[in-house]
Each structure stands twice: as C-alpha cells, then as structure tokens.
Design an enzyme around this catalytic site. Structure first.
Site, PDB file in Angstrom:
ATOM      1  N   THR A  52       0.821  -1.203   0.000  1.00 40.87           N
ATOM      2  CA  THR A  52       0.000   0.000   0.000  1.00 40.87           C
ATOM      3  C   THR A  52       0.857   1.256   0.000  1.00 40.87           C
ATOM      4  OG1 THR A  52      -1.692  -1.177   1.259  1.00 40.87           O
ATOM      5  CG2 THR A  52      -1.838   1.219   1.224  1.00 40.87           C
ATOM      6  N   THR A  53       1.902   1.268   0.831  1.00 39.00           N
ATOM      7  CA  THR A  53       2.769   2.436   0.964  1.00 39.00           C
ATOM      8  C   THR A  53       3.496   2.752  -0.330  1.00 39.00           C
ATOM      9  OG1 THR A  53       3.050   1.882   3.294  1.00 39.00           O
ATOM     10  CG2 THR A  53       4.635   3.412   2.371  1.00 39.00           C
ATOM     11  N   TYR A 115     -13.364  -3.883  -1.358  1.00 40.87           N
ATOM     12  CA  TYR A 115     -14.504  -3.371  -2.119  1.00 40.87           C
ATOM     13  C   TYR A 115     -15.626  -4.395  -2.294  1.00 40.87           C
ATOM     14  CZ  TYR A 115     -17.230  -0.684  -5.472  1.00 40.87           C
ATOM     15  OH  TYR A 115     -18.241  -0.008  -6.088  1.00 40.87           O
ATOM     16  N   TYR A 141      -2.656 -10.282   4.777  1.00 37.14           N
ATOM     17  CA  TYR A 141      -2.624  -8.872   5.202  1.00 37.14           C
ATOM     18  C   TYR A 141      -4.042  -8.424   5.500  1.00 37.14           C
ATOM     19  CZ  TYR A 141      -1.665  -3.795   4.869  1.00 37.14           C
ATOM     20  OH  TYR A 141      -1.567  -2.445   5.110  1.00 37.14           O
ATOM     21  N   ARG A 146      -8.940  -0.063   5.189  1.00 40.61           N
ATOM     22  CA  ARG A 146      -8.813   0.134   3.744  1.00 40.61           C
ATOM     23  C   ARG A 146      -9.681  -0.821   2.928  1.00 40.61           C
ATOM     24  NH1 ARG A 146      -4.640   3.270   1.738  1.00 40.61           N
ATOM     25  NH2 ARG A 146      -3.106   4.004   3.255  1.00 40.61           N
ATOM     26  N   LYS A 170      -0.038 -10.200   8.529  1.00 41.17           N
ATOM     27  CA  LYS A 170       0.235  -8.806   8.867  1.00 41.17           C
ATOM     28  C   LYS A 170      -1.096  -8.234   9.345  1.00 41.17           C
ATOM     29  CE  LYS A 170       1.501  -4.292   6.957  1.00 41.17           C
ATOM     30  NZ  LYS A 170       1.777  -3.494   5.722  1.00 41.17           N
ATOM     31  N   ILE A 212       5.758  -4.997  10.024  1.00 43.03           N
ATOM     32  CA  ILE A 212       6.023  -4.448   8.687  1.00 43.03           C
ATOM     33  C   ILE A 212       5.647  -2.987   8.793  1.00 43.03           C
ATOM     34  CG2 ILE A 212       5.403  -4.443   6.243  1.00 43.03           C
ATOM     35  CD1 ILE A 212       4.957  -7.459   6.467  1.00 43.03           C
TER      36      ILE A 212
END
Length: 312
Positions: A52-53, A115, A141, A146, A170, A212
């Site tokens: 994502t980052t 989504y 994850y 999000r 994660k 992380i």
C-alpha cells in the site's frame, strides 16, 4: 522444522517501501536505490515491495516490474524480500501467480480482498486459491480500514492450520485482544506481524514476530533497535524508544500514507514528497512539524547509539 527456520527470516523489522517519484511523476530509480541502502544500513531485517505504501494501485505493470527489478538488484541478497500481490479479483491473481516465479523474492504479502466485501468463507476460499498456486509462501494482510472487511481471528487461524503455504499474518486492525488471541492459537512458527506502527512494540512484547513498518524506512536505526529490544525482553529500553517515536508515527499518518513518510524521507534527501493522484502531498504545516520532530529524533539516536553497540 525446516519451515520454522525459513519463517524466522521474517522476524524483526520489515519495512514497506514507498515508490519515489521524480517531478514528472515517473519512478525515481536512483532514489529507490538510495532508500534500499538506507534501510539495510539502518538494520532492518527485511524489505517489502509494492505494498500500500508503495502506491502500487497507481503503478502500471511495467512500473511494477521496474520497481521489483531495482529492489532485487540493489538488495543483492543482503536481506530477504517480500512482494505485494493482492487484489479483489481472485481469478486474475491466481493467473498472475501461476505465470510469475517472482524471482528474487522470498514471500508474497497479499491483502484481503477489498470493495467486494466478501464473507469470511469468501476470504478463506480466496486465500486457499492463491496458496494452492503460489510458488512463494504467502503472508496474509488484514487492514479493515482500507478493505471494508475484517478477517476475523477465526478465519486467520483456520487458514494458518489449513495451508502450509500460508506462513503469517500482517495484522493492521489495531485490536490487541485479537493479536493476543492469534499469538496464542496459531500453529507454532506461524508469524503474527504488526501492520500498525503504533502497536508494533506491544505485538512483539505479547509474543509476535515483529512489524512491517512505514516509519521504519524513515528511521530504520531507531525503529529496528526498538523491535530488537522488544524481542530480547529489554522492556525499558524498547519503551523509551517507542515513547520518543510515537509523535512521529502520528505525524506521518496525519494527512495520509505515504504522503507523510515521503515528506520525512525528502528531509533525508531520499526522493521527493510527491505522490500520485488521488493522493496529494503533505501540507507545508505538516512538513514543518515533521522536520521539527525529526530533529528531536536525531538527538535521541545519538544518545542511544552506544546502547545499540552493547546489544549487538
């Protein structure tokens, strides 16, 4: 036993790298190389690409391949590498994992489908399908803020027990009760990794494998030292560092990720603060706050340097 040893490479501090951009918003490969070396020299245990980052959702296929190539080459086997491969189209991800050996990477980080808002059974079947075809072990994850859905502890534990190719989670839900439940109930060797900088130390102190981190790439020396202290049971030293970096954690997420961490890295002459729309870069006021906080942390680092030498 071999699997446990292989998983051990992901104990400690991993960092989810940004993708630096030039003024024309193309990938800044030189800044990316500098960032890789900054993190490794700062003492992180492993690196995560295209999460994502990294603004991976705004990178095209060619750019993703370029980022992977640069990170693999610049790392040169000095630390393990994880690559983000996630999405909400299970069939497409299965096709991608079948056709890509992910050379140079040691594992896959895959986000829970967003989504679509699948049921827990849908999430379970999604990850089983990926694990069945992936040549690399998979780290789940969970980031409900999000994705719009939360992988329950029950689903995570079920996946951990069901598939040997799923080696960790994660967890970025911020629920420490859930983290503790996972640590207690997952199979031995399954990695419970914090995906939230604010809960990183607490996760380690409860028996988790590490973090992380986003901030870890900005201050890899301090952050990785804190996690090493935590893993070794040096609570006082770890808590001191954690207290000193808490304000910076809040700052880098104040106007969204990765805008904040890019502003911090710009202060260290590693890339620019530019992000791609629909994200926008940090405000002038926030950049000033980050600059002040970074100056304070530099003083803290100088004071702790001798302590790190004693730890090693």
């Amino acid at each position: 036993m071999m699997e446990l040893l292989q998983n051990a490479k992901f104990i400690g501090t991993g960092v989810a790298l940004i993708t630096p951009f030039k003024k024309d918003l193309t990938v800044d490969t030189e800044a990316l190389k500098a960032l890789v070396n900054h993190c490794i020299e700062g003492g992180v245990e492993y690196i995560v690409a295209l999460g994502t980052t990294a603004e991976a959702v705004t990178l095209n296929t060619e750019e993703k391949l370029l980022v992977r190539k640069i990170i693999v080459e610049e790392t040169s086997n000095r630390v393990p590498l994880i690559v983000g491969v996630g999405g909400n189209n299970t069939g497409e991800l299965v096709h991608q994992l079948k056709g890509d050996k992910l050379d140079g990477f040691d594992a896959v980080l895959s986000v829970s489908p967003y989504y679509n808002k699948p049921t827990q059974e849908g999430i379970y079947q999604h990850f089983v399908a990926l694990a069945d075809v992936s040549e690399k072990p998979i780290i789940l994850y969970n980031v409900p803020s999000r994705t719009g859905s939360d992988m329950t502890a029950e689903t995570i534990i079920r996946l951990a027990k069901a598939h040997s190719n799923i080696i960790g989670i994660k967890e970025a839900g911020g629920d420490m009760a859930k983290v503790e439940e996972l640590i207690q109930k997952v199979p031995k060797g399954f990695l419970v990794i914090s995906g939230d900088d604010l809960t990183a130390l607490a996760t380690v102190q409860k028996g988790g494998a590490g973090v992380i981190s986003v901030l870890g790439q900005g201050i890899p020396d301090l952050f990785s030292l804190m996690i090493r202290y935590g893993l070794k049971g040096n609570a006082e030293e770890a808590t001191e560092i954690n207290s000193s970096i808490t304000s910076m954690i809040h700052l880098i997420f104040k106007e969204g990720n990765p805008a904040g961490i890019k502003s911090l890295l710009e202060l260290k002459n590693i890339g620019s603060s530019l992000v791609r729309l629909p994200l926008v870069e940090s405000s002038f006021d926030l950049k000033s706050e980050i600059k002040t906080a970074l100056a304070r942390l530099k003083k803290k680092h100088n004071r702790l340097r001798s302590a790190e030498e004693e730890l090693n």
